[in-house]
Structure formats: C-alpha cells, structure tokens
Design a protein around this motif. Structure first.
Motif, PDB file in Angstrom:
ATOM      1  N   GLY A   1       0.801  -1.211   0.000  1.00  0.00           N
ATOM      2  CA  GLY A   1       0.000   0.000   0.000  1.00  0.00           C
ATOM      3  C   GLY A   1       0.832   1.258   0.000  1.00  0.00           C
ATOM      4  N   ARG A   2       0.371   2.204  -0.807  1.00  0.00           N
ATOM      5  CA  ARG A   2       1.008   3.522  -0.835  1.00  0.00           C
ATOM      6  C   ARG A   2      -0.094   4.578  -0.727  1.00  0.00           C
ATOM      7  NH1 ARG A   2       4.843   3.949  -5.845  1.00  0.00           N
ATOM      8  NH2 ARG A   2       3.049   3.015  -6.917  1.00  0.00           N
ATOM      9  N   GLU A   3      -0.177   5.482  -1.687  1.00  0.00           N
ATOM     10  CA  GLU A   3      -1.079   6.620  -1.559  1.00  0.00           C
ATOM     11  C   GLU A   3      -2.520   6.268  -1.939  1.00  0.00           C
ATOM     12  OE1 GLU A   3       2.342  10.024  -2.287  1.00  0.00           O
ATOM     13  OE2 GLU A   3       0.979   9.539  -3.922  1.00  0.00           O
ATOM     14  N   SER A   4      -3.415   7.227  -1.729  1.00  0.00           N
ATOM     15  CA  SER A   4      -4.844   7.015  -1.932  1.00  0.00           C
ATOM     16  C   SER A   4      -5.195   6.976  -3.407  1.00  0.00           C
ATOM     17  CB  SER A   4      -5.628   8.152  -1.259  1.00  0.00           C
ATOM     18  OG  SER A   4      -5.538   9.339  -2.038  1.00  0.00           O
ATOM     19  N   LEU A   5      -6.430   6.586  -3.679  1.00  0.00           N
ATOM     20  CA  LEU A   5      -6.931   6.578  -5.050  1.00  0.00           C
ATOM     21  C   LEU A   5      -7.065   7.984  -5.625  1.00  0.00           C
ATOM     22  CD1 LEU A   5      -9.634   3.766  -4.836  1.00  0.00           C
ATOM     23  CD2 LEU A   5      -7.620   3.761  -6.304  1.00  0.00           C
ATOM     24  N   ASN A   6      -6.920   9.002  -4.808  1.00  0.00           N
ATOM     25  CA  ASN A   6      -6.948  10.381  -5.298  1.00  0.00           C
ATOM     26  C   ASN A   6      -5.582  10.861  -5.764  1.00  0.00           C
ATOM     27  OD1 ASN A   6      -9.573  10.315  -4.492  1.00  0.00           O
ATOM     28  ND2 ASN A   6      -9.391  11.871  -2.904  1.00  0.00           N
ATOM     29  N   SER A   7      -4.542  10.062  -5.555  1.00  0.00           N
ATOM     30  CA  SER A   7      -3.176  10.520  -5.779  1.00  0.00           C
ATOM     31  C   SER A   7      -2.816  10.565  -7.261  1.00  0.00           C
ATOM     32  CB  SER A   7      -2.188   9.608  -5.052  1.00  0.00           C
ATOM     33  OG  SER A   7      -0.857   9.953  -5.369  1.00  0.00           O
ATOM     34  N   LEU A   8      -2.017  11.575  -7.627  1.00  0.00           N
ATOM     35  CA  LEU A   8      -1.432  11.674  -8.960  1.00  0.00           C
ATOM     36  C   LEU A   8       0.001  11.164  -8.965  1.00  0.00           C
ATOM     37  CD1 LEU A   8      -2.676  15.256  -9.977  1.00  0.00           C
ATOM     38  CD2 LEU A   8      -3.717  13.054 -10.565  1.00  0.00           C
ATOM     39  N   HIS A   9       0.396  10.474  -7.906  1.00  0.00           N
ATOM     40  CA  HIS A   9       1.782  10.036  -7.784  1.00  0.00           C
ATOM     41  C   HIS A   9       1.868   8.535  -7.518  1.00  0.00           C
ATOM     42  CE1 HIS A   9       2.009  14.411  -7.233  1.00  0.00           C
ATOM     43  NE2 HIS A   9       3.228  14.298  -7.716  1.00  0.00           N
TER      44      HIS A   9
END
Length: 540
Positions: free
Chosen positions: A361-369
């Motif tokens: 797991g890393r960033e949210s589904l809103n992330s552009l990264h």
C-alpha cells in the motif's frame, strides 16, 4: 470474403495511427496516464488483431508522476522509413484552462517489439504530432498549434517544421499549412503523398459527438492546403442513431493488394443515456480515390459502419487470451496496466510470494503520484471480474480490494479494511466528481476470515459488487450502482453548472492497495479473472 467487425480495438483504444510494413499491420493508440505507454496492436488481415507490445516501458522514456487525469500520452504517430520505426507522441502535463503544457517527443526502434530508444525532445507548441517522410528523404513534423490568448482560435492551425535525423532536432522555418474549416478544433494531422499530390488528414469538431475527419490537399508542402469542398469525409454528427458515434481522428494505410483503409476513433454509446462506458475505440473503414483526386469512403456517404468489407488477404486469426491470470509467471499479463509509472518490485511483487501478486500500500486513489494499482481495460459491455484476497488490515488507513476506475475523481471501490468496532470489514466507496461517499450505511464484518473472494458484475450501466468466503456462494454488497458514471461523458458533465474535468480515457477494472499510515502494509491477490459475457442480438 470475411468482414471487418467494428470496432476492431474495443475499449479505450483512441487516436489510432495505422502502419503497414510488408505483410504486417500495426496500430498505435493513446494511453494517457496509464503505463506502459502507447499500445501497439498487430494484424495480418485487418480483421483479427492482438495486443503485441508497448513502446514506452521505462521511466527514462516517460515520467508521468504528477500528470493530471487524462494527461500523459496523447495521439501517437507510428511510421517507418529506411528500416527504422519512428514513434512520435505528446506527454501532456496540463490541459485544463487556456494553457496546455504539451511536450512532443520521438522514439525509434529497428524492431516493432523494441527495444525503443530514449526520447528525443521535439517541441511543445501544440499536441497531436505526426512525422511525414517525403520522397526526397526529408522528414517533416506536423502538429496542431495552441493559442492561449482570449479572442483567438485556440486551435490556431496545423504547423510543420523539418526534422533533422543527423542533428536529432527540428530545424528551419515553421510553416502554418492549414487553418481548418468552420467545424473548428482542427487537430490530429497526418500528411500523405498520392499521385504527386500532398494530402492532409485532420480531425475536427472535437472528440465528442461532433467529431469528424476532414481531408485537404496541396500540390506543394509549403502552400496552403485546400479542404475537400464536399465537407467531412467521415462523421456521425448528423445521425445520432448510428451505432458508431464520435467518429474522427483518422490515419491512412494501403494494403499490399492496393486497397485503402482508414483507422479512426469512435464510441459506442448506451441508449438512452448516450454515455460511452467503453471510452473511445478504434474502427476501420475502406476508402477510395475519386476521379478528381479526393479521398472518400468506399461506396459513398460519410457515416461510420459496423460491418466493413475486408481486404483480399488470407485470414490470420490469433489464439484467445486466458480469462484468468494466476500470477504464477515472472511478469504480468500484457493487458495489465499501472498508473503514471512502471511496475516496481518495491510495491508490486510476483516474487515475494510465488503464485500471488503482492501489492504494498502507498497513496490514496486520489493521488497523482504513488498509487499501488494494477488494472486492465473494460472492453465489453458485460463483464465479470473476480479475485481472491488475503489481507490483514490493522487500521482504517489500510485498504485493499477491487476497483472500477475512471480517474482520481470518479471510481467505485469494494475494499477490505479495519473498523474499531467491527474488526476486519468490507466497505464500498463511490467517488463522483471528486465527492466521496460511503455506499453502505455500515461496513460488513468479515472478522475471522483470512481470505475473501471479491467480484464485480458490470452490465451496460449497472454495476454490482459481490463477495464470497468459498468462491462458490456469492453475496451482493452495496446494491446496484450506476456504471455510466465511469465514462467520458459523465466526467465532463458540469458540477453546479461548472465543467470540472476533461475525460479522454475509459473504464478500468483492477486491484489496488492503500496504506495511508505509511507503514507499507501489503495485500496478496491469488488470481485475477476478467470474463466477457455473451450478449444476445437484442442487447447489442
């Protein structure tokens, strides 16, 4: 003789650039923020197609971290000269508002399957670049010209400049060769030479329901091009009842037997919503040269057709793709994609637990990264998706599951997480124009179950999530959801009267994991099934 059944490349395969080399046909299509960049399909007969390869597979070729939704790779152009494949593409860094940051590059290869070179920077004056190889050996880059100034036409014409192979850069004066017609939004230029005359094929009207293909010609590359007085060669704008809509953005190919075809993008809207849940697809149509030197659809008219006469070539079918990926090989299926960056062992491993895909797991589904997502295109109106998940969340900040995804602001997500009261649980998120909503009034506890099967069933505009503990008895969760929201048309629909976004991609189904705590919690997926279901004639 068999027929071509359109679209030949189903589901999110827009902006086709078609090329023949010997007896092999290739179509390159846009991939936007999805990695790897530029899908290249292969055919021997124009009827049967397979996904052969991708051109942009390394971060050194394409760095899209931070690119906006529907940014990234726009409108590739595939060509061939002197034993070398040339691929031109745009990497779009911004596209909303008056300013568009559109950087154009060239990569080359001596084999269509690569390796493709690192990119050569060309210009940033507009998008939809194309390379024309003239008979005298000179090479010319053409692209649409962007004008940000108020009161001006933002599509300011088609510009052309010479490309120097030796210097690996554009050189010499810039020529504006075509201002477009009254349809406007003139883009997607491709130059061809036939019987001593230069022809320019462009898209006009915008890539929605007013889309069209316009042909212009000139006796010299340096003189203004004259548009066909008959109007668009191809459009569905005047007939909303046609099954294929949004027809435009075409490129031209001649078969080895002398027949001519165009590849173009189209969309198949559901009725009555007119939403194209499969995005923009690729179709083929036969064309012919008239006695007065214009290029027109074979048989007359200007409408896209579902059934098109195939060229006089031997049939060459390909074997069908497996329905289920078991993650027991050393690489993912060619149909699986990631967002904005290549797959990395740091967050997506087939080695950590053989037979499973481990996503950290890393960033949210809103992330552009840094999104830990692996997904594939939806390519049929009726599909089933299924996986088996092992995940032990310790916090509500730990999430893993299956997603029906358009972009960072529009998706549905069935996920496993942790609730302080219920323990391990299932929940469903719906995000619409960036507005987050819980679908369930209360999560469903699955405490004590080390494994859970997750599924989704999509039928036209209906989406139903499901779960199971044994893979046999399935239970619905979340009710029937509106799948039409995962479409260009919905994404571009105004919110409170204001257009919030631009959508050029398509629906994806996939697997993802988030760890919003930063502790790198992982989940294991045993398999991924993507099954297209048969439709009756009445449901076509």
């Amino acid at each position: 003789m068999s027929n071509i059944k359109n679209p030949v490349l189903r589901g999110f395969n827009p902006d086709p650039s078609i090329l023949r080399v010997g007896e092999d046909y290739y179509i390159a299509t846009s991939t936007f923020e999805w990695f790897p960049g530029v899908q290249i399909h292969h055919s021997k007969d124009l009827v049967n197609w397979r996904l052969l390869t991708h051109a942009l597979t390394r971060r050194s070729q394409l760095d899209m971290l931070g690119n906006p939704d529907s940014g990234g790779v726009w409108a590739p152009c595939l060509s061939y000269s002197d034993g070398v494949f040339y691929l031109i593409f745009t990497d779009v860094k911004s596209h909303m508002g008056p300013f568009r940051d559109t950087h154009n590059y060239l990569v080359t290869a001596t084999n269509i399957e690569g390796p493709w070179s690192d990119p050569i920077y060309l210009n940033s004056s507009g998008f939809d670049p194309s390379l024309f190889h003239d008979e005298d050996g000179k090479k010319w880059l053409v692209n649409m010209l962007r004008d940000y100034r108020k009161g001006r036409n933002p599509f300011a014409g088609i510009v052309m400049q010479e490309y120097s192979v030796e210097e690996k850069r554009l050189t010499g004066p810039i020529y504006n060769i075509f201002k477009g017609t009254k349809l406007g939004l003139t883009e997607a230029p491709h130059i061809y030479k036939h019987d001593g005359t230069y022809y320019l094929i462009v898209a006009e009207g915008g890539t929605r329901f007013e889309h069209a293909v316009t042909v212009a010609r000139s006796e010299s590359l340096f003189d203004p091009f004259e548009a066909d007085p008959a109007g668009p060669m191809l459009t569905a704008a005047d007939n909303p009842q046609l099954q294929l809509q949004r027809a435009g953005h075409a490129s031209l190919v001649q078969t080895q037997t002398g027949e001519w075809y165009i590849a173009y993008l189209c969309g198949r809207p559901l009725r009555p919503s007119m939403y194209c849940t499969l995005g923009r697809e690729t179709a083929l149509q036969q064309v012919e040269w008239t006695s007065d030197g214009w290029l027109r659809l074979a048989g007359g008219g200007h409408h896209p057709q579902v059934d098109v006469e195939a060229p006089n070539l031997p049939q060459h079918p390909f074997s069908s793709e497996p329905v289920t990926v078991h993650f027991d090989e050393d690489k993912l299926s060619i149909h699986m994609n990631t967002l904005r960056e290549p797959l990395s062992e740091k967050w997506a491993s087939l080695k950590s637990r053989p037979g499973f895909l481990r996503l950290t797991g890393r960033e949210s589904l809103n992330s552009l990264h840094g999104q830990s997502m692996v997904a594939r295109r939806q390519q049929a109106f009726d599909v089933e998706v299924e996986t088996l998940l092992e995940f032990e969340p310790e916090s509500y900040q730990h999430m893993a599951g299956i997603v029906y995804y358009y972009n960072t602001k529009n998706y549905y997500y069935l996920y496993v997480s942790h609730d302080e009261e219920l323990g391990k649980c299932l929940n469903v998120i719906a995000t619409d124009h960036g507005i987050y909503n819980d679908v369930l009034s209360r999560p469903v506890s699955i405490e004590g179950h080390p494994q859970v099967y997750l599924g989704m069933r999509i039928s036209d505009e209906k989406l139903q999530f499901l779960y199971s503990f044994d893979g046999m008895r399935w239970m619905t969760i979340g009710g029937v959801l509106d799948a039409s929201k995962i479409s260009d048309e919905h994404v571009e629909s105004p919110l409170n009267g204001v257009k919030m976004d631009a959508g050029f991609t398509g629906a994806f189904v996939g697997l993802c994991v988030q760890d919003l705590s930063g502790r790198k919690k992982y989940a294991d997926f045993d398999y991924f099934t993507y099954r297209e279901l048969e439709r009756t004639d009445e449901s076509e």
